[in-house]
Scaffold this active site. Structure first.
Site, PDB file in Angstrom:
ATOM      1  N   LEU A  22      29.951  52.855  60.174  1.00  0.00           N
ATOM      2  CA  LEU A  22      28.756  52.059  59.852  1.00  0.00           C
ATOM      3  C   LEU A  22      27.679  52.169  60.918  1.00  0.00           C
ATOM      4  O   LEU A  22      26.571  51.689  60.716  1.00  0.00           O
ATOM      5  CB  LEU A  22      29.134  50.582  59.689  1.00  0.00           C
ATOM      6  CG  LEU A  22      30.052  50.215  58.513  1.00  0.00           C
ATOM      7  CD1 LEU A  22      30.426  48.737  58.566  1.00  0.00           C
ATOM      8  CD2 LEU A  22      29.386  50.539  57.179  1.00  0.00           C
ATOM      9  N   ASP A  27      35.259  57.666  54.625  1.00  0.00           N
ATOM     10  CA  ASP A  27      34.742  58.434  55.761  1.00  0.00           C
ATOM     11  C   ASP A  27      33.230  58.616  55.646  1.00  0.00           C
ATOM     12  O   ASP A  27      32.680  59.598  56.165  1.00  0.00           O
ATOM     13  CB  ASP A  27      35.449  59.795  55.913  1.00  0.00           C
ATOM     14  CG  ASP A  27      35.228  60.391  57.306  1.00  0.00           C
ATOM     15  OD1 ASP A  27      34.946  59.617  58.236  1.00  0.00           O
ATOM     16  OD2 ASP A  27      35.316  61.619  57.460  1.00  0.00           O
ATOM     17  N   HIS A  84      42.856  61.204  63.189  1.00  0.00           N
ATOM     18  CA  HIS A  84      42.093  62.340  62.655  1.00  0.00           C
ATOM     19  C   HIS A  84      42.904  63.557  63.062  1.00  0.00           C
ATOM     20  O   HIS A  84      42.904  63.949  64.237  1.00  0.00           O
ATOM     21  CB  HIS A  84      40.695  62.338  63.291  1.00  0.00           C
ATOM     22  CG  HIS A  84      39.828  63.486  62.901  1.00  0.00           C
ATOM     23  ND1 HIS A  84      38.552  63.325  62.421  1.00  0.00           N
ATOM     24  CD2 HIS A  84      40.037  64.821  62.932  1.00  0.00           C
ATOM     25  CE1 HIS A  84      38.018  64.504  62.172  1.00  0.00           C
ATOM     26  NE2 HIS A  84      38.908  65.427  62.477  1.00  0.00           N
TER      27      HIS A  84
HETATM   28  O1  DOR Z   1      32.512  64.298  59.406  1.00  0.00           O
HETATM   29  C1  DOR Z   1      32.815  63.402  60.175  1.00  0.00           C
HETATM   30  N1  DOR Z   1      31.879  62.575  60.671  1.00  0.00           N
HETATM   31  N2  DOR Z   1      34.087  63.273  60.574  1.00  0.00           N
HETATM   32  C2  DOR Z   1      34.455  62.424  61.553  1.00  0.00           C
HETATM   33  O2  DOR Z   1      35.602  62.380  61.908  1.00  0.00           O
HETATM   34  C3  DOR Z   1      33.436  61.602  62.247  1.00  0.00           C
HETATM   35  C4  DOR Z   1      32.259  61.417  61.389  1.00  0.00           C
HETATM   36  C5  DOR Z   1      31.059  60.838  62.102  1.00  0.00           C
HETATM   37  O3  DOR Z   1      31.239  59.865  62.827  1.00  0.00           O
HETATM   38  O4  DOR Z   1      29.966  61.319  61.900  1.00  0.00           O
END
Ligand code: DOR
Length: 351
Positions: free
Chosen positions: A21, A258, A141
């Protein structure tokens, strides 16, 4: 005989068990989309500045979220597993309300600079034992970026090559509740299926609809930065494994969007950050995926029950209704590109 078409579906208010967020103005802009569709969300604190790594961070971030939401929405708080994390930090963060210790290994993705490497995990077993004792969840992850000898691993191979590390933790810390996040490969899905009950996985909507070809050209250059995320979308075979697991009714698999917003200006730059802003489309898109598979009746389990059960949380009260009504996804909101922009989605959330 033709089956009667379902045009309206009411389900228990769902949970998003993995969302980014952000903070400050970005949080103010994106939070309403998550809070509109979901009653709770597991919020990640992988910020380059002020990452959420301790009790103080948990309190601050929870307050920031709750101050900026005017519907019934409860964040499920997490702290990031970083080099400074100790059993004490975990215990204190738990006292402050954190339910999750989240690892994004170093160099793997956004805001992971301080994340410990999978190859270092053994040094932190006292931390993981505390997570287990406190009945918290270890969110991981699961990607290996380089071999123990320091050789870089190509993106499509990273998840598969991380599986032995998960296997080892399961063996060494029995009973630790583990969620493998945003699983993308057939291999990891098969592994999760046969793993003990304390091991489960989140699945995203975007990995159920994308393959590598939606992101990269044959030379490996990113052609659509708004489809670029970590772990990267894989092959058709993997996408099929994701949709099958999602709609299978196996309680080990539950929803984590995600959703990870980044400004369009950065996404369109030379080195686009990984992350797909899917919150505005997540629930209607899931409905469409389940509908296509003829499994609409399984949507509620996937989004509203299985995650809550694994997290040991009561189910949300109240219902949300989805209707078979087409809409075209807008291109952006407040300078953030929306997943599936310009495309038609066949389901909408009823007002
Ligand atoms: O694509 C992603 N974006 N994978 C992640 O693990 C982190 C996330 C991000 O915080 O932008």
């Amino acid at each position: 005989m033709n089956k009667t078409q379902i045009n309206k579906l009411s389900i228990r208010i769902p949970d998003d068990m993995h969302v980014h967020l952000r903070r400050d103005q970005m949080l103010i802009n994106v939070l309403p989309f998550t809070a509109y569709s979901f009653g709770r969300a597991m919020v990640k604190g992988n910020f380059n500045q002020r990452p959420i790594i301790d009790a103080g961070g948990v309190e601050n971030y929870r307050n920031e979220i709750l101050t900026n939401v005017d519907t019934e929405f409860n964040p499920i708080m997490s702290i990031m597993f970083v080099k400074s994390t100790t059993p004490r930090t975990v215990a204190e963060a738990n006292e402050a309300g954190a339910r999750v210790l989240a690892l994004i290994p170093g160099k793997t993705s956004t805001g992971s600079d301080d994340g410990i490497a999978l190859t270092e995990l053994k040094k932190y077993y006292s931390v993981l034992k505390t997570v287990c004792q406190k009945k918290m969840i270890f969110s991981i992850h699961l990607e290996l970026v380089e071999t123990p000898e320091g050789n870089a691993i190509k993106e499509p191979e990273r998840e598969r090559l991380a599986i032995p590390f998960l296997k080892q933790i399961i063996k060494d810390i029995p009973g630790l509740k583990i969620v493998a996040e945003h699983v993308t490969t057939k291999e990891l899905i098969n592994f999760i299926k046969q793993a003990p009950d304390n091991v489960s996985a989140t699945l995203t909507a975007h990995h159920a609809v994308l393959t590598r070809k939606d992101v990269f050209n044959e030379k490996g250059k990113i052609i659509n930065p708004h489809n670029y995320c970590k772990p990267v979308a894989k092959t058709k075979k993997d996408r099929l494994a994701v949709t099958k697991a999602m709609t299978s009714g196996n309680p080990k698999f539950f929803f984590g969007s995600d959703s990870a917003p980044h400004p369009i200006s950065k996404k369109m730059g030379d080195n686009p950050p990984a992350g797909i802003f899917s919150a505005p489309v997540a629930l209607p898109l899931l409905c469409e995926i389940f509908d296509r598979k003829g499994k609409l009746n399984g949507l509620e389990n996937f989004v509203s029950r299985f995650g809550a059960r694994f997290y040991n949380l009561p189910l949300n009260r109240g219902k949300i209704t989805l209707v078979r009504e087409k809409w075209i996804v807008p291109f952006e909101y407040a300078g953030v590109g929306i997943f599936k922009a310009g495309e038609t989605i066949n389901w909408s959330i009823e007002d």
